[in-house]
Write a protein that holds these residues in place. Sequence first.
Motif, PDB file in Angstrom:
ATOM      1  N   ALA A   1      -2.115 -19.483  -8.800  1.00 12.42           N
ATOM      2  CA  ALA A   1      -3.204 -20.594  -8.058  1.00 12.42           C
ATOM      3  C   ALA A   1      -3.117 -21.574  -9.150  1.00 12.42           C
ATOM      4  O   ALA A   1      -3.475 -21.362 -10.268  1.00 12.42           O
ATOM      5  N   ILE A   2      -3.504 -22.588  -8.640  1.00 15.54           N
ATOM      6  CA  ILE A   2      -3.707 -23.869  -9.393  1.00 15.54           C
ATOM      7  C   ILE A   2      -5.304 -24.162  -9.011  1.00 15.54           C
ATOM      8  O   ILE A   2      -5.700 -24.542  -7.768  1.00 15.54           O
ATOM      9  N   GLU A   3      -6.034 -24.510 -10.282  1.00 14.40           N
ATOM     10  CA  GLU A   3      -7.086 -24.981  -9.970  1.00 14.40           C
ATOM     11  C   GLU A   3      -7.264 -26.485 -10.023  1.00 14.40           C
ATOM     12  O   GLU A   3      -7.926 -26.897  -9.306  1.00 14.40           O
ATOM     13  N   ALA A   4      -6.684 -26.917 -11.170  1.00 14.16           N
ATOM     14  CA  ALA A   4      -6.874 -28.452 -11.105  1.00 14.16           C
ATOM     15  C   ALA A   4      -5.573 -28.867 -11.887  1.00 14.16           C
ATOM     16  O   ALA A   4      -4.963 -28.080 -12.837  1.00 14.16           O
ATOM     17  N   ILE A   5      -5.227 -30.125 -11.722  1.00 15.39           N
ATOM     18  CA  ILE A   5      -4.100 -30.746 -12.325  1.00 15.39           C
ATOM     19  C   ILE A   5      -4.829 -32.355 -12.904  1.00 15.39           C
ATOM     20  O   ILE A   5      -4.974 -33.168 -12.006  1.00 15.39           O
ATOM     21  N   ASN A   6      -5.008 -32.402 -14.055  1.00 16.47           N
ATOM     22  CA  ASN A   6      -5.884 -33.482 -14.575  1.00 16.47           C
ATOM     23  C   ASN A   6      -4.649 -34.367 -15.186  1.00 16.47           C
ATOM     24  O   ASN A   6      -4.104 -33.908 -16.128  1.00 16.47           O
ATOM     25  N   ILE A   7      -4.648 -35.559 -14.991  1.00 24.08           N
ATOM     26  CA  ILE A   7      -3.719 -36.459 -15.735  1.00 24.08           C
ATOM     27  C   ILE A   7      -4.556 -37.520 -16.461  1.00 24.08           C
ATOM     28  O   ILE A   7      -5.417 -38.207 -15.910  1.00 24.08           O
ATOM     29  N   HIS A   8      -4.121 -37.721 -17.778  1.00 26.20           N
ATOM     30  CA  HIS A   8      -4.792 -38.567 -18.609  1.00 26.20           C
ATOM     31  C   HIS A   8      -3.895 -39.533 -19.109  1.00 26.20           C
ATOM     32  O   HIS A   8      -3.123 -39.330 -19.726  1.00 26.20           O
ATOM     33  N   VAL A   9      -3.902 -40.753 -18.716  1.00 26.41           N
ATOM     34  CA  VAL A   9      -3.112 -42.132 -18.986  1.00 26.41           C
ATOM     35  C   VAL A   9      -3.757 -42.572 -20.482  1.00 26.41           C
ATOM     36  O   VAL A   9      -4.712 -42.947 -20.201  1.00 26.41           O
ATOM     37  N   LEU A  10      -2.974 -42.268 -21.234  1.00 26.86           N
ATOM     38  CA  LEU A  10      -3.198 -42.700 -22.787  1.00 26.86           C
ATOM     39  C   LEU A  10      -2.824 -44.039 -23.385  1.00 26.86           C
ATOM     40  O   LEU A  10      -3.235 -44.392 -24.022  1.00 26.86           O
ATOM     41  N   GLY A  11      -1.782 -44.490 -22.445  1.00 29.06           N
ATOM     42  CA  GLY A  11      -1.552 -45.898 -22.688  1.00 29.06           C
ATOM     43  C   GLY A  11      -0.061 -46.161 -21.680  1.00 29.06           C
ATOM     44  O   GLY A  11       0.351 -45.735 -20.921  1.00 29.06           O
TER      45      GLY A  11
ATOM     46  N   LYS B   1      -1.909 -29.053 -21.625  1.00 32.77           N
ATOM     47  CA  LYS B   1      -2.640 -28.063 -22.209  1.00 32.77           C
ATOM     48  C   LYS B   1      -3.147 -27.402 -20.770  1.00 32.77           C
ATOM     49  O   LYS B   1      -3.157 -27.793 -19.746  1.00 32.77           O
ATOM     50  N   VAL B   2      -2.753 -25.967 -21.008  1.00 35.91           N
ATOM     51  CA  VAL B   2      -3.104 -25.228 -19.715  1.00 35.91           C
ATOM     52  C   VAL B   2      -4.341 -24.181 -20.260  1.00 35.91           C
ATOM     53  O   VAL B   2      -4.285 -23.521 -21.237  1.00 35.91           O
ATOM     54  N   GLU B   3      -5.300 -24.087 -19.169  1.00 37.00           N
ATOM     55  CA  GLU B   3      -6.519 -23.345 -19.513  1.00 37.00           C
ATOM     56  C   GLU B   3      -6.520 -22.256 -18.399  1.00 37.00           C
ATOM     57  O   GLU B   3      -6.131 -22.601 -17.053  1.00 37.00           O
ATOM     58  N   LEU B   4      -6.848 -21.009 -18.569  1.00 35.22           N
ATOM     59  CA  LEU B   4      -6.727 -19.889 -17.402  1.00 35.22           C
ATOM     60  C   LEU B   4      -8.192 -19.820 -17.089  1.00 35.22           C
ATOM     61  O   LEU B   4      -9.231 -19.428 -17.913  1.00 35.22           O
ATOM     62  N   GLY B   5      -8.387 -20.215 -15.677  1.00 39.00           N
ATOM     63  CA  GLY B   5      -9.773 -19.982 -15.219  1.00 39.00           C
ATOM     64  C   GLY B   5      -9.865 -18.901 -14.125  1.00 39.00           C
ATOM     65  O   GLY B   5      -9.001 -18.194 -13.957  1.00 39.00           O
ATOM     66  N   GLU B   6     -11.020 -19.143 -13.661  1.00 33.70           N
ATOM     67  CA  GLU B   6     -11.460 -17.872 -12.783  1.00 33.70           C
ATOM     68  C   GLU B   6     -10.730 -17.964 -11.512  1.00 33.70           C
ATOM     69  O   GLU B   6     -10.248 -16.938 -10.641  1.00 33.70           O
ATOM     70  N   GLN B   7     -10.340 -19.277 -11.102  1.00 33.22           N
ATOM     71  CA  GLN B   7      -9.870 -19.627  -9.758  1.00 33.22           C
ATOM     72  C   GLN B   7      -8.220 -19.839  -9.814  1.00 33.22           C
ATOM     73  O   GLN B   7      -7.472 -19.880  -9.061  1.00 33.22           O
ATOM     74  N   GLY B   8      -7.714 -20.024 -11.009  1.00 33.80           N
ATOM     75  CA  GLY B   8      -6.370 -20.440 -11.185  1.00 33.80           C
ATOM     76  C   GLY B   8      -6.344 -20.892 -12.731  1.00 33.80           C
ATOM     77  O   GLY B   8      -7.108 -20.664 -13.330  1.00 33.80           O
ATOM     78  N   VAL B   9      -5.230 -21.511 -12.859  1.00 32.19           N
ATOM     79  CA  VAL B   9      -4.746 -22.329 -14.120  1.00 32.19           C
ATOM     80  C   VAL B   9      -5.302 -23.754 -13.833  1.00 32.19           C
ATOM     81  O   VAL B   9      -5.241 -24.542 -12.958  1.00 32.19           O
ATOM     82  N   SER B  10      -5.635 -24.477 -14.938  1.00 28.09           N
ATOM     83  CA  SER B  10      -6.048 -26.041 -14.919  1.00 28.09           C
ATOM     84  C   SER B  10      -4.974 -26.415 -15.846  1.00 28.09           C
ATOM     85  O   SER B  10      -4.749 -25.954 -16.842  1.00 28.09           O
ATOM     86  N   VAL B  11      -4.555 -27.584 -15.462  1.00 27.95           N
ATOM     87  CA  VAL B  11      -3.505 -28.309 -16.396  1.00 27.95           C
ATOM     88  C   VAL B  11      -3.830 -29.602 -16.681  1.00 27.95           C
ATOM     89  O   VAL B  11      -4.442 -30.348 -15.907  1.00 27.95           O
TER      90      VAL B  11
END
Length: 130
Positions: free
Chosen positions: A109-119, A65-75
Amino acid sequence: MSEERTIDLNEGKNELGKIEIAPEVIEVIAGLAASEVEGVHSLRGNFAAGVVERLGRKNHGKGVKVELGEQGVSVDLSVTLQYGVSVPEVAKDIQTNIEQALQTMTSIAIEAINIHVLGIHFEVPEEESH
């Protein structure tokens, strides 16, 4: 009428015109970069992504999921890892690989790269036939 959001790479126009990248492109790049990391079993998508894949079309952006933020993209990336790997190490490797791929291919510009381990995926040993 929904306006399609894109990422403007050159904050305006250059002498030749405007360069924009759709968030779906970022999703595909991040998905492919994550799947290259050793220890990643699969990316997790929603139900619709699973149906599309079963119909024969590979969805390389699933679980991303990619969101466009003020500082860059969040993944945000949802993954299933292989049993026996170090979860923090693999997650960090995923972040690094995605960051390098996005910087090389898009220079955004990359604001954040969040990893969600689901299993965790356990390998089921195949029974040997005698």
